[in-house]
Design an enzyme around this catalytic site. Sequence first.
Site, PDB file in Angstrom:
ATOM      1  N   GLU A 207      32.011  13.135  37.877  1.00 35.19           N
ATOM      2  CA  GLU A 207      32.815  12.198  37.310  1.00 35.19           C
ATOM      3  C   GLU A 207      33.540  12.293  35.814  1.00 35.19           C
ATOM      4  O   GLU A 207      33.044  11.751  34.903  1.00 35.19           O
ATOM      5  CB  GLU A 207      32.439  10.862  37.523  1.00 35.19           C
ATOM      6  CG  GLU A 207      32.125  10.356  38.983  1.00 35.19           C
ATOM      7  CD  GLU A 207      31.566   8.824  38.625  1.00 35.19           C
ATOM      8  OE1 GLU A 207      30.895   8.344  38.013  1.00 35.19           O
ATOM      9  OE2 GLU A 207      31.442   8.082  40.071  1.00 35.19           O
ATOM     10  N   GLU A 299      31.632   9.980  46.843  1.00 36.21           N
ATOM     11  CA  GLU A 299      30.591   8.877  46.280  1.00 36.21           C
ATOM     12  C   GLU A 299      31.391   7.510  46.398  1.00 36.21           C
ATOM     13  O   GLU A 299      32.635   7.312  46.140  1.00 36.21           O
ATOM     14  CB  GLU A 299      30.272   9.186  44.903  1.00 36.21           C
ATOM     15  CG  GLU A 299      29.393   8.172  44.264  1.00 36.21           C
ATOM     16  CD  GLU A 299      28.731   8.109  42.931  1.00 36.21           C
ATOM     17  OE1 GLU A 299      28.547   9.508  42.721  1.00 36.21           O
ATOM     18  OE2 GLU A 299      28.754   7.450  41.855  1.00 36.21           O
TER      19      GLU A 299
END
Length: 374
Positions: A207, A299
């Site tokens: 991320e 995710e």
Amino acid sequence: MHRRAALTSTAVALAALVAGWAALTVPTANAETDTAPPAATSPAGTGTPAPPPATAPVAATGAPAAAPVGSPVDRHGRLRVCGVHLCDAAGEPVQLRGMSSHGLQFFPNCLNPDSLAALRTDWRADFVRVAMYVQEGGFETDPAGFTRRVDEAVGTASAIGLYVVVDFHVLTPGDPLVNLDRARSFFAEVAARHAARTNVLWEIANEPNGVAWATIKSYAEQVIPVIRAADPDSVVLVGTRGFSSLGVSEGADETEVTDDPVEAENIMYTFHFYAASHRDLQRDTVARAARSLPLFVSEFGTQTFTGDGPNDLASATTWLDLLQRLKISYSMWSYSDGPESNSVFRRGTCAGTDFTGTAVLTESGAFIRSRILG
């Protein structure tokens, strides 16, 4: 995931991780019946797992055993990107559905042969994502140890025919270039070790956040060649700006990627969402971006982006219906038994050996298992 509860038992968890993996047996599936692999057993009266057979990494000139008949890897073979889709060996679009581990240092008992066997045969999932944090008590503290944990997870999942996403879990700091040297050394080693496998996908930055797309692109174009030097054929997943939101969480959108894509072949771009926080704006972005970008939801969660709080199963259902229509693969966070609502197992489950059925599952766990089975 944007914010995760800090765990204070990292040192204990790391020690347990080393001991736990060393004591586990790699299961195998019955190629004829495709039944659940056997659980690790204990010598009578000891209450401890039996020692595993000796194993070693695949040699550079060797090849791993064929995937069990009927397993996801047996059905689909080596994956590749074709247009905007993930495709199987026959060139047909495929949607993989699976689970992401939590950080290997935080829940060392939850990713093991018994839990992976349940994921494969009881849930009928296609893959597991192995989340190896770089910071927060992760890879940077013990590169050799965490690399070994990843290798062992890949080997265990491969033995039962699951695909594996190896996740270089960059989160804090959000600039992936801070970890460029670590990424190069890690991927050079593990890609070479597993190059003969057909079931491994590489996620190079979980991320990225707080940096421009140009920075993320530069990182990707320096790391991907390292992987390709050893493994020219596997799919690589590239994180996107704003916690892998295609820039939405930082006021941008997918056009910064479509206008300036990564210069590499056989790659996909990741998108992450948390159903109680991310709704129409994010879904519209994904639907629009999927027309021109190969996307992989590596995710997601059914709660807020904090990973906790009430589950929004209605929003999650809308999300998964969209991903099904678009044939976008996904894994849910997380395959663990922590106190937060994102954990799919009830507290204490990972200390045992039974990961099957619904009695061991939380609300989010029962939801995603049912969805994958359906």
